[in-house]
Design a protein around this motif. Structure first.
Motif, mmCIF file in Angstrom:
data_model
loop_
_atom_site.group_PDB
_atom_site.id
_atom_site.type_symbol
_atom_site.label_atom_id
_atom_site.label_comp_id
_atom_site.label_asym_id
_atom_site.label_seq_id
_atom_site.Cartn_x
_atom_site.Cartn_y
_atom_site.Cartn_z
ATOM 1 N N GLU A 612 0.817 -1.217 0.000
ATOM 2 C CA GLU A 612 0.000 0.000 0.000
ATOM 3 C C GLU A 612 0.849 1.265 0.000
ATOM 4 O O GLU A 612 0.443 2.282 -0.563
ATOM 5 N N SER A 613 2.013 1.223 0.627
ATOM 6 C CA SER A 613 2.872 2.417 0.675
ATOM 7 C C SER A 613 3.286 2.852 -0.728
ATOM 8 O O SER A 613 3.267 4.040 -1.055
ATOM 9 N N LEU A 614 3.657 1.882 -1.586
ATOM 10 C CA LEU A 614 4.034 2.211 -2.964
ATOM 11 C C LEU A 614 2.806 2.591 -3.792
ATOM 12 O O LEU A 614 2.873 3.478 -4.651
ATOM 13 N N LEU A 615 1.668 1.937 -3.543
ATOM 14 C CA LEU A 615 0.444 2.288 -4.260
ATOM 15 C C LEU A 615 0.042 3.730 -3.982
ATOM 16 O O LEU A 615 -0.373 4.467 -4.896
ATOM 17 N N SER A 616 0.178 4.148 -2.731
ATOM 18 C CA SER A 616 -0.210 5.517 -2.380
ATOM 19 C C SER A 616 0.738 6.541 -2.980
ATOM 20 O O SER A 616 0.303 7.618 -3.402
ATOM 21 N N ILE A 617 2.035 6.230 -3.030
ATOM 22 C CA ILE A 617 3.002 7.164 -3.627
ATOM 23 C C ILE A 617 2.722 7.328 -5.114
ATOM 24 O O ILE A 617 2.775 8.440 -5.663
ATOM 25 N N LEU A 618 2.399 6.209 -5.783
ATOM 26 C CA LEU A 618 2.127 6.247 -7.220
ATOM 27 C C LEU A 618 0.670 6.603 -7.525
ATOM 28 O O LEU A 618 0.290 6.681 -8.702
ATOM 29 N N LYS A 619 -0.133 6.786 -6.457
ATOM 30 C CA LYS A 619 -1.545 7.132 -6.604
ATOM 31 C C LYS A 619 -2.296 6.081 -7.415
ATOM 32 O O LYS A 619 -3.038 6.381 -8.346
ATOM 33 N N LYS A 620 -2.055 4.827 -7.072
ATOM 34 C CA LYS A 620 -2.741 3.698 -7.700
ATOM 35 C C LYS A 620 -3.449 2.888 -6.621
ATOM 36 O O LYS A 620 -3.168 3.047 -5.420
ATOM 37 N N SER A 621 -4.339 2.005 -7.029
ATOM 38 C CA SER A 621 -5.068 1.187 -6.055
ATOM 39 C C SER A 621 -5.572 -0.086 -6.720
ATOM 40 O O SER A 621 -5.665 -0.169 -7.944
ATOM 41 N N ASN A 622 -5.894 -1.060 -5.883
ATOM 42 C CA ASN A 622 -6.508 -2.313 -6.338
ATOM 43 C C ASN A 622 -8.011 -2.227 -6.090
ATOM 44 O O ASN A 622 -8.557 -2.880 -5.204
ATOM 45 N N GLU A 623 -8.677 -1.399 -6.890
ATOM 46 C CA GLU A 623 -10.106 -1.160 -6.678
ATOM 47 C C GLU A 623 -10.924 -2.424 -6.849
ATOM 48 O O GLU A 623 -11.893 -2.660 -6.153
ATOM 49 N N GLY A 624 -10.524 -3.271 -7.780
ATOM 50 C CA GLY A 624 -11.342 -4.437 -8.095
ATOM 51 C C GLY A 624 -11.139 -5.617 -7.176
ATOM 52 O O GLY A 624 -11.841 -6.611 -7.308
ATOM 53 N N VAL A 625 -10.193 -5.556 -6.238
ATOM 54 C CA VAL A 625 -9.910 -6.729 -5.398
ATOM 55 C C VAL A 625 -9.951 -6.377 -3.925
ATOM 56 O O VAL A 625 -9.341 -7.032 -3.109
ATOM 57 N N LYS A 626 -10.658 -5.323 -3.567
ATOM 58 C CA LYS A 626 -10.722 -4.929 -2.165
ATOM 59 C C LYS A 626 -11.402 -5.981 -1.300
ATOM 60 O O LYS A 626 -11.113 -6.130 -0.128
ATOM 61 N N THR A 627 -12.314 -6.737 -1.891
ATOM 62 C CA THR A 627 -13.071 -7.715 -1.106
ATOM 63 C C THR A 627 -12.512 -9.122 -1.220
ATOM 64 O O THR A 627 -13.110 -10.069 -0.742
ATOM 65 N N VAL A 628 -11.345 -9.246 -1.900
ATOM 66 C CA VAL A 628 -10.759 -10.572 -2.071
ATOM 67 C C VAL A 628 -10.302 -11.102 -0.724
ATOM 68 O O VAL A 628 -9.660 -10.400 0.058
ATOM 69 N N ASP A 629 -10.631 -12.368 -0.422
ATOM 70 C CA ASP A 629 -10.266 -12.975 0.864
ATOM 71 C C ASP A 629 -8.787 -13.302 0.871
ATOM 72 O O ASP A 629 -8.337 -14.002 -0.015
#
Length: 629
Positions: A612-629
């Protein structure tokens, strides 16, 4: 989610694997041949420049057990790798020199001439010797010997304290402290450390104001064996303060202009610290690499010594100035009457190695060459094995979607097994390319020594250019191999494909690579300095008796810097070993990060594996897998 890089893996570069095994078998055969032909006495007993044994009653010089080197610094010559003989005059003596004389003494006392005659070659007329030059050298030798004896005394007094410091340092290296530094203080401690250093230097500089002798310059002081003398003059602390100020300004500029890149680099190092926290066994892997490299070095050295002590002594021309006969074979009995001494007055006919006229001895230099080449190949293979093992372990951490649940059990052990089972050929291929470049560099150094007497300036210039080019080529191949091994560990492809994929991946991200690679190296270097600096400061306060609690236990020393430098050097070696693990972890995560950016887009089918630290720096996210177990 499955760790996809563990599946569909097969053996790579099988041909090179077979070639490496055959080369090792040949290496063992050369070792057995050398050990059967070599004379152990020539290894155990010192041998002078005439090939005579020193101090052995059953040999030639029973009353002269010690070997005297005229210029020990010449033993650092690259010729030693192939000829395994120090290119300086060596004579057997009854005892080492324990006094020196001036020119006046030499002119007045004949006894002094007779004393020093034992340290000259046979047949030298002492009345024609340049006594002044000889005595100046003897003075330096005696002073160096006295300093060496005092240093030895310091080691006998402090060796147990040195050992305790090093053991304590090893423990702290593996503790949570090191991880905490990398996780939480990596972006803070460079400025704080250098600021503290600048403040300390200023306080020392100010406190010495007005003290007698503190205004003496370093140039006027000259070379002193007691380094504490330099700490008593203001100019030393002023120089330290200026250097630290320049470094801190550079750090501030880096923080201003490379802020985003620095944030990514710091995030990668923090993630590397987390990875090592989950793969703690990786911190101990450098010990295996060190043990294997020690084995390779020992085998090379023993084989080289036994090869060089086979059969009859061979003599060669050694000189300090330009001479066309340099390194030619010569005969000591007829050398002084030959035209070589007329054309090259400083040339000497010295013992070089043991050889002969048999087929074995005619090819002895080829055996030595093969020994050196296999030494480079095996050493590079051991290094490559360590790199691909650590890369595989850390890649298994990165490509685990849920960390640490998806990390395979025993990642280092499993990665080592995969490397040996599937990729021995790829490791042998990469290390072979590097060994070829390194052996060419050795041959160029050998040619440079052989052509010292040549008058052709064009040849010398061409040789210098070649040496420079192959030095640069070796650095580039090391860099490319390192990244190729990471790709081998991730995808299990052959060496050439992995090297190509790594190269083009880096080229597509050249700006990010250039900035992040250097910034990461810089931060890791500062990490080494921090830990080594802490050890050095603690050792300084202990061995100088400034810690009141243990003041009585402080050993009495001639030079307190002897144990301090020893502890600092040992600490640096340990830090280098452990931080090399961090460096490999960062490089692996960085390549995985670049692959992640190119192959995935954050959707449910192709989620990002980066934290998440690198995702936030690059302003990216895993929108489609937030609910993945």
């Amino acid at each position: 989610m499955c760790v996809h890089f563990l599946v569909n893996r097969g053996c790579t570069d099988i041909l090179c694997c077979i070639l490496f095994i055959l080369a090792l078998l040949g290496y063992f055969a050369v070792g057995i041949l050398a050990w059967s032909q070599g004379d152990p006495r020539k290894v155990i007993y010192p041998t002078d420049s005439k090939g005579q044994f020193c101090g052995q009653t059953c040999f030639t010089l029973p009353k002269k057990p010690l070997l005297f080197y005229f210029n020990i610094l010449k033993c650092a010559s690259p010729l030693v790798l192939l000829e395994f003989q120090c290119p300086t005059t060596q004579i057997c003596v009854e005892r080492c020199p324990n006094k020196f004389m001036t020119l006046v003494k030499a002119l007045l006392k004949e006894d002094d001439r007779e004393y020093y005659k034992q340290f000259c070659k046979e047949g030298v007329d002492m009345t024609k010797v340049n006594i002044w030059n000889f005595c100046r050298k003897s003075n330096v030798v005696v002073e160096a010997r006295a300093v060496a004896m005092r240093i030895f005394e310091d080691y006998t007094q402090s060796w147990h304290w040195i050992l305790l410091n090093v053991i304590f340092y090893c423990i702290t290296q593996n503790s949570v402290i090191l991880n905490s530094i990398c996780k939480y203080f990596l972006h803070v401690y460079p400025l704080s450390c250098f600021s503290s250093g600048i403040f300390h230097c200023y306080m020392q500089y100010a406190s010495l104001k007005g003290q007698a002798g503190s205004d003496v310059t370093i140039k006027d002081l000259g070379l002193q064996t007691d380094f504490s003398v330099y700490l008593q003059i203001r100019q030393t602390w002023l120089a330290f303060m200026i250097i630290l100020c320049i470094v801190e300004v550079v750090i501030i500029l880096l923080l201003i202009f490379l802020r985003k890149r620095l944030l990514i680099a710091i995030a990668l190092i923090k993630e590397a610290s987390k990875a090592i926290g989950h793969v703690m066994s990786s911190l101990f892997y450098p010990l295996l690499t060190f043990a294997l490299l020690s084995l390779v070095i020992a085998y090379w050295a023993i084989t080289a010594v036994f090869l060089s002590t086979s059969s009859d002594p061979v003599y060669k021309v050694f000189n300090t100035t330009e001479c066309m006969y340099s390194r030619d074979t010569c005969e000591p009995e007829t050398f002084n009457s030959s035209n070589i001494t007329a054309e090259c007055p400083d040339a000497e006919c010295l013992f070089a190695f043991y050889g002969g006229e048999t087929l074995y001895h005619k090819y002895l230099i080829l055996f030595q060459f093969y020994n050196v080449f296999l030494f480079f190949w095996c050493a590079n293979f051991v290094t490559a094995l360590g790199q691909v093992t650590l890369a595989g372990a850390f890649a298994s951490y990165y490509w685990a979607f849920k960390k640490p649940e998806d990390i395979p059990a025993f990642p280092v052990f499993n990665s080592l097994g995969r490397a040996l089972r599937y990729h021995t050929g790829s490791l042998a291929f990469g290390s072979l390319i590097l060994a070829i470049v390194q052996i060419i560099r050795v041959l160029l150094e050998y040619l440079d020594q052989k052509l010292k007497g040549a008058q052709n300036k064009c040849a010398k210039f061409l040789l210098s250019c070649l040496k420079c080019c192959f030095w640069c080529l070796e650095k580039f191949i090391k860099f490319l191999n390192r990244n190729a091994y990471i790709m081998v560990a991730i995808y299990g492809k052959n060496f050439c494909t992995s090297a190509k994929d790594a190269f083009f991946l880096l080229m597509r991200n050249i700006v990010r690579v250039a900035v992040l690679d250097k910034v990461t190296d810089f931060l890791l270097f500062l990490g080494k300095l921090l830990i080594v600096g802490i050890v050095g400061i603690c050792s300084f306060f202990f061995f100088t008796g400034k810690i009141k609690i243990v003041e009585d236990a402080t050993p009495t020393l001639n030079y307190y810097w002897v144990p301090i430098l020893t502890v600092v050097f040992g600490a640096y070696l340990i830090a280098h070993g452990f931080f090399s693990v961090y460096a490999m972890c960062v490089d692996t995560l960085f390549l995985c990060f670049l692959e992640d950016l190119e192959r995935n887009d954050g959707t449910a089918d192709r989620p990002y594996f980066m934290p998440e630290s690198l995702l936030s720096i690059l302003k990216k996210s895993n929108e489609g897998v937030k609910t993945v177990d």
